[in-house]
Design a protein around this motif. Sequence first.
Motif, PDB file in Angstrom:
ATOM      1  N   ASN A   1     -76.805  61.082 -14.296  1.00  0.00           N
ATOM      2  CA  ASN A   1     -77.424  60.332 -13.108  1.00  0.00           C
ATOM      3  C   ASN A   1     -77.146  58.718 -13.498  1.00  0.00           C
ATOM      4  OD1 ASN A   1     -78.748  59.403 -10.947  1.00  0.00           O
ATOM      5  ND2 ASN A   1     -80.569  60.810 -11.134  1.00  0.00           N
TER       6      ASN A   1
ATOM      7  N   PHE B   1     -76.801  66.179 -15.251  1.00  0.00           N
ATOM      8  CA  PHE B   1     -76.559  65.352 -14.120  1.00  0.00           C
ATOM      9  C   PHE B   1     -75.783  64.186 -14.049  1.00  0.00           C
ATOM     10  CE2 PHE B   1     -80.951  67.525 -12.980  1.00  0.00           C
ATOM     11  CZ  PHE B   1     -80.005  68.674 -12.357  1.00  0.00           C
TER      12      PHE B   1
ATOM     13  N   ASP C   1     -78.348  62.982  -4.043  1.00  0.00           N
ATOM     14  CA  ASP C   1     -79.063  61.693  -4.631  1.00  0.00           C
ATOM     15  C   ASP C   1     -78.603  61.277  -5.822  1.00  0.00           C
ATOM     16  OD1 ASP C   1     -79.672  63.940  -6.112  1.00  0.00           O
ATOM     17  OD2 ASP C   1     -81.639  63.920  -5.811  1.00  0.00           O
ATOM     18  N   ASN C   2     -77.488  61.673  -6.408  1.00  0.00           N
ATOM     19  CA  ASN C   2     -76.857  61.314  -7.528  1.00  0.00           C
ATOM     20  C   ASN C   2     -75.542  60.755  -7.307  1.00  0.00           C
ATOM     21  OD1 ASN C   2     -76.146  61.060 -10.273  1.00  0.00           O
ATOM     22  ND2 ASN C   2     -75.987  63.199 -10.600  1.00  0.00           N
TER      23      ASN C   2
ATOM     24  N   GLY D   1     -72.882  67.416 -11.697  1.00  0.00           N
ATOM     25  CA  GLY D   1     -73.782  66.469 -11.320  1.00  0.00           C
ATOM     26  C   GLY D   1     -75.068  67.025 -10.554  1.00  0.00           C
ATOM     27  N   HIS D   2     -75.238  68.311 -10.227  1.00  0.00           N
ATOM     28  CA  HIS D   2     -76.329  68.770  -9.518  1.00  0.00           C
ATOM     29  C   HIS D   2     -76.640  70.141  -9.850  1.00  0.00           C
ATOM     30  CE1 HIS D   2     -76.533  65.637  -6.481  1.00  0.00           C
ATOM     31  NE2 HIS D   2     -74.975  65.602  -6.510  1.00  0.00           N
TER      32      HIS D   2
HETATM   33  C1  LIG Z   1     -81.016  60.296  -9.864  1.00  0.00           C
HETATM   34  O1  LIG Z   1     -81.719  59.414  -9.981  1.00  0.00           O
HETATM   35  C2  LIG Z   1     -82.321  58.905  -8.867  1.00  0.00           C
HETATM   36  C3  LIG Z   1     -83.280  57.695  -9.135  1.00  0.00           C
HETATM   37  O2  LIG Z   1     -82.452  56.712  -9.600  1.00  0.00           O
HETATM   38  C4  LIG Z   1     -83.384  60.245  -8.305  1.00  0.00           C
HETATM   39  O3  LIG Z   1     -84.036  59.738  -6.916  1.00  0.00           O
HETATM   40  C5  LIG Z   1     -82.419  61.415  -8.100  1.00  0.00           C
HETATM   41  O4  LIG Z   1     -83.188  62.381  -7.791  1.00  0.00           O
HETATM   42  C6  LIG Z   1     -81.557  61.651  -9.336  1.00  0.00           C
HETATM   43  N1  LIG Z   1     -80.557  62.868  -9.084  1.00  0.00           N
HETATM   44  C7  LIG Z   1     -80.359  63.677 -10.107  1.00  0.00           C
HETATM   45  C8  LIG Z   1     -79.492  64.741  -9.544  1.00  0.00           C
HETATM   46  O5  LIG Z   1     -80.832  63.609 -11.148  1.00  0.00           O
END
Ligand SMILES: *[C@@H]1O[C@H](CO)[C@@H](O)[C@H](O)[C@H]1NC(C)=O
Length: 610
Positions: free
Chosen positions: A90, A88, A485-486, A423-424
């Motif tokens: 992230n 991901f 969310d990323n 990323g997802h």
């Molecule tokens: C990325 O991190 C955020 C918290 O910082 C979280 O809410 C989100 O779900 C994460 N997204 C992924 C795709 O990992």
Amino acid sequence: MTIYHGMLIRLTAVLLLLQYCQAKTVNLDFNVTWVNANPDGLHERKVVGINGQWPLPVIEVDKGDRLIVNMYNGLGDKETSIHWHGMFQNGTNDMDGPSMVTQCPVPPGASITYNFTIPQNGTYWYHCHTDSCYPDGYRQALIVHDDQAYFNDMYDHELTVTMSDWYHDLIEDIPFIRTENPTGAEPVPDSFLFNDTLNTNIPVEAGKTYLMRLINIGAFVAQYFYIEDHTFRIVEIDGVYVDEQEADTLYIAVAQRYSILVTMKNSTDKNYPIVTVADSLLLDVISPSLQLNQTNWLEYNSNAAHPQAAMKVEISSDLVPYDDMKLVPHDRMELLAEPDMTIEVDVIMDNLNDGAGYAFFNNISYTRPKVPTLYSVLSSGDYATTAQVYGEYTNPFVLGHNAVVEVILNNLDTGSHPFHLHGHNFQLVSRTPSYGPSFQDFADGDPVPFNATENPSSSFPKYPARRDTFVAPPQGNFVIRFVADNPGVWLFHCHIDWHMSQGLAMSFIEAPKQIQERLSLSESHINICEAGNRSYEGNAAASTEDLLDLTGQNEQLPWLPAGFTARGIVAMVFSCVSAFLGMAFIAVYGISGIQSKEDTAAVVTERDGL
Ligand SMILES: *[C@@H]1O[C@H](CO)[C@@H](O)[C@H](O)[C@H]1NC(C)=O
Ligand SMILES: *[C@@H]1O[C@H](CO)[C@@H](O)[C@H](O)[C@H]1NC(C)=O
Ligand SMILES: *[C@@H]1O[C@H](CO)[C@@H](O)[C@H](O)[C@H]1NC(C)=O
Ligand SMILES: *[C@@H]1O[C@H](CO)[C@@H](O)[C@H](O)[C@H]1NC(C)=O
Ligand SMILES: *[C@@H]1O[C@H](CO)[C@@H](O)[C@H](O)[C@H]1NC(C)=O
Ligand SMILES: *[C@@H]1O[C@H](CO)[C@@H](O)[C@H](O)[C@H]1NC(C)=O
Ligand SMILES: *[C@@H]1O[C@H](CO)[C@@H](O)[C@H](O)[C@H]1NC(C)=O
Ligand SMILES: *[C@@H]1O[C@H](CO)[C@@H](O)[C@H](O)[C@H]1NC(C)=O
Ligand SMILES: *[C@@H]1O[C@H](CO)[C@@H](O)[C@H](O)[C@H]1NC(C)=O
Ligand SMILES: CC(=O)N[C@H]1CO[C@H](CO)[C@@H](O)[C@@H]1O
Ligand SMILES: [Cu+2]
């Protein structure tokens, strides 16, 4: 109340500390150079090695670890980069790896340090993501172990097996996007590898259960997989745990992963073929010498016979693979809410005015920008939320932070395509046609775009399967959903490397303001751009003055004038080319692509007659 609260905080702190203590840093030095290898025993060739070795090292880490890979490009003649497929990233979008998306390619003699944490678990892989470099051998498994996986106490041993297509020539030496190949017929592989070799014996113990991680690290061809006289239980797809599901056959497209539990028989009198069969429907020309099926063995007894597989006869009717849409994620994540944003794309293959075959999402064939798209985000201030900044030919879509995004993909092409999102992972909410013998029949009629009346969201699965690479059926469609969310720039593309080079990619610029808050361009990344004479600031045209002025951006070629067809180009090319004796192959190549859509048998005959 206060006491309880205090305890909770302390407990959380202890838990965090525990997690922190367990996580380790895995440091790897990769010196990437050319080495020689002959994995199919038919032809020795130059391949991309790491520290003088090929097959490349399997990376194994534990959930929560930090991975630091210091890569030196010792190839001498090629730029390169690494993508960590399924990670991901992230908060570390700049470690994702695709050239001109999240970084500049690393020129010969330069280095890059990839540095990121891995809060996920399961089966992943890494591969080069600069031009077409991974089919030259630059790809391998990346396994993330998890001591909390629900299936941990359900197996005794663990195995990793890759499968792939294999070419005898360097990708740069295989003619593809060219006038002589107007239909975009993909080069047919020379062989198919099983764990980077052939005729493998996997020694097994009777009565034991094995976790087998299967990864298609190929560039083009999907493979059917089964084990004679054994069923298995699917427990993971693309890093997502699923409720165990019994199955006997899988269809593994390039970039997809499956973890299965296979329980061995109690008797040790026989060895059993592990069978992989390349999906010949993807191939335009099948030469008689190409071995589509491969037999490898579960070896119960090295002294017993190793029989060749007794193949199931007809792939479409007998080899019915398990439909990945029926799998249920073990975490029971529910169908996401109705989308905040819907992106509908049509996939087509067509010609541009050089007569060569290209691939398009909504009539746009992805063309590299002059500045990596992520760096445009970082240098465009308030303009970052304006898609125009990223250029027309990166096919950019700006996604709002935490928006539920739905992608409706209509495949107007007669071939199937495995689409991957960086990323997802995403929910698989609809696919037409659904898996089964009729999957391919769709190629014969007209394309069927998604119809929301016939497939309302009330008909979507309650707990949709999730994965990061999903196959669009020939002339069919699919719908996926994910939450933005990323924050990052994430490519969405066909994972068939030939199609990627033809432009079957688009860019999601997810939460650009949040990217700006979280990331900044590091000195080392700037150095890599400078070493290759590339800009690292400004819009897609490298303009820093007027971010909305895309003058000078890289563009796809103009369309053919109306009236030109691929068939016309073939006729024209054929009459020119036939004058040159040694080039007859090229003409047949191009023509066979067209004919194959109508009559594959005729193509084979024609080739035999050559
Ligand atoms: C990325 O991190 C955020 C918290 O910082 C979280 O809410 C989100 O779900 C994460 N997204 C992924 C795709 O990992
Ligand atoms: C990489 O390997 C090549 C060939 O073995 C060697 O010449 C070179 O010095 C190595 N470079 C680095 C940075 O390790
Ligand atoms: C890796 O990233 C972490 C977190 O940003 C940083 O503390 C560390 O110094 C980095 N290590 C290397 C070798 O770049
Ligand atoms: C597959 O190859 C990798 C890398 O060479 C090796 O680590 C792994 O053990 C092999 N798998 C099997 C089942 O032999
Ligand atoms: C093998 O033997 C075990 C123990 O007797 C039994 O539980 C199991 O069902 C047997 N497996 C097969 C495939 O027959
Ligand atoms: C395996 O494929 C080859 C051609 O690719 C074919 O000739 C052979 O009959 C197949 N083997 C079996 C057992 O079907
Ligand atoms: C693509 O171009 C064709 C021909 O100009 C047009 O009919 C079609 O609507 C376009 N498709 C999209 C999705 O823009
Ligand atoms: C979608 O399906 C409905 C119901 O079958 C049909 O009436 C409608 O014409 C279809 N829409 C399109 C665009 O084909
Ligand atoms: C970069 O540009 C400079 C000056 O224009 C030139 O000397 C150098 O060879 C170029 N380097 C590369 C890698 O293209
Ligand atoms: C990303 C991912 O697959 N995470 C999984 C890791 O493992 C836990 C259980 O140990 C799952 O709940 C997560 O979904
Ligand atoms: Cu494709």
